[in-house]
Scaffold this active site. Structure first.
Site, PDB file in Angstrom:
ATOM      1  N   GLU A 273       0.832  -1.205   0.000  1.00 30.90           N
ATOM      2  CA  GLU A 273       0.000   0.000   0.000  1.00 30.90           C
ATOM      3  C   GLU A 273       0.867   1.255   0.000  1.00 30.90           C
ATOM      4  O   GLU A 273       0.548   2.236  -0.676  1.00 30.90           O
ATOM      5  CB  GLU A 273      -0.921  -0.030   1.226  1.00 30.90           C
ATOM      6  CG  GLU A 273      -1.878  -1.206   1.228  1.00 30.90           C
ATOM      7  CD  GLU A 273      -2.478  -1.499   2.583  1.00 30.90           C
ATOM      8  OE1 GLU A 273      -3.553  -2.112   2.625  1.00 30.90           O
ATOM      9  OE2 GLU A 273      -1.866  -1.140   3.617  1.00 30.90           O
TER      10      GLU A 273
ATOM     11  N   GLU B 235      -6.954  -1.947  10.935  1.00 28.36           N
ATOM     12  CA  GLU B 235      -6.306  -0.735  11.438  1.00 28.36           C
ATOM     13  C   GLU B 235      -7.219   0.467  11.661  1.00 28.36           C
ATOM     14  O   GLU B 235      -6.947   1.294  12.543  1.00 28.36           O
ATOM     15  CB  GLU B 235      -5.189  -0.292  10.471  1.00 28.36           C
ATOM     16  CG  GLU B 235      -4.015  -1.236  10.360  1.00 28.36           C
ATOM     17  CD  GLU B 235      -4.242  -2.367   9.381  1.00 28.36           C
ATOM     18  OE1 GLU B 235      -3.640  -3.439   9.571  1.00 28.36           O
ATOM     19  OE2 GLU B 235      -5.022  -2.166   8.417  1.00 28.36           O
TER      20      GLU B 235
ATOM     21  N   ASP C  71     -11.039  -8.123  -1.455  1.00 31.80           N
ATOM     22  CA  ASP C  71     -11.665  -9.448  -1.469  1.00 31.80           C
ATOM     23  C   ASP C  71     -13.009  -9.354  -0.765  1.00 31.80           C
ATOM     24  O   ASP C  71     -13.265  -8.416  -0.005  1.00 31.80           O
ATOM     25  CB  ASP C  71     -10.776 -10.484  -0.778  1.00 31.80           C
ATOM     26  CG  ASP C  71     -10.487 -10.120   0.679  1.00 31.80           C
ATOM     27  OD1 ASP C  71     -10.916 -10.868   1.562  1.00 31.80           O
ATOM     28  OD2 ASP C  71      -9.836  -9.087   0.931  1.00 31.80           O
TER      29      ASP C  71
END
Length: 214
Positions: free
Chosen positions: A12, A158, A181
């Site tokens: 990321e 997170e 997903d």
């Protein structure tokens, strides 16, 4: 305006660092999970003093209208793995850390700006994001989360810890999560691996478009 962006993983971080080259924007990798996320958020607040913080990254999706690579903007965020019980305070609900909000609300100004975005070829949804220290790689685990939070649009590891840290420090916060997903339609996290292998490129353009709109 100084903007802090927090992600969990190198994958990321690489995506977002390619999008920003501006001293007023700092992209930091915190590491995976709630403790790492809280530490990373506090670090960027202490060192960079951002005016706003954005949690960005990927998440598992939920809902018939959700597709891989859609983006969820968190209107509110809570934990799916926190329970403080009722022995001391019977008003505390599942997902709530006692003495803190049951759900952390996105900054209203940032939220209004986010949901007004209309990027081409990407669908943006608003809704609840739930956070916990569990990579959801089975339908059974996802069902156990959705039983308690049927309205959840995304599950990550997170966002709520960052939201809690921002709440304590009084820093406006918002979370963007790209759906990598959909656990209730997946087997052995194959969709997650396919996401990074085939379609992750440019998946974080919505975050860039949002920042450019500020």
């Amino acid at each position: 305006m100084k903007i802090g962006i927090i992600v969990a993983m190198d994958k990321e971080l690489k995506q977002l660092q390619q999008l920003f080259n501006n001293r007023s924007i700092r992209v930091e990798k915190c590491g995976i999970g709630k403790v790492n996320a809280a530490l990373g958020a506090q670090k960027i607040i202490n060192e960079f003093h951002p005016d706003i913080i954005i949690s960005s990254g990927c998440a598992g999706g939920n809902g018939d209208d959700i597709k891989i690579q859609d983006v969820i903007v968190g209107t509110e965020i809570t934990y799916h793995d926190v329970y403080c019980g009722t022995a001391i305070d019977n008003s505390t609900i599942y997902g709530q850390v006692q003495g803190l909000p049951a759900r952390y609300q996105a900054d209203p100004v940032l939220l209004e700006k986010a949901i007004s975005l209309q990027p081409s070829a990407i669908s943006i949804h608003k809704g609840l994001i739930v956070t916990g220290d569990w990579f959801v790689d089975s339908k059974e685990k996802m069902r156990s989360i959705i039983e308690k939070f049927p309205e959840a649009k995304a599950v990550d590891m997170e966002s709520c810890a960052i939201a809690q840290t921002c709440y304590i420090n009084k820093v406006p916060f918002i979370s963007f999560r790209v759906i990598s997903d959909i656990p209730l339609r997946d087997t052995n996290a194959s969709q997650y691996h396919d996401f990074w292998n085939t379609i992750a490129n440019n998946s974080f353009q919505v975050t860039k478009t949002f920042i450019e709109s500020l």
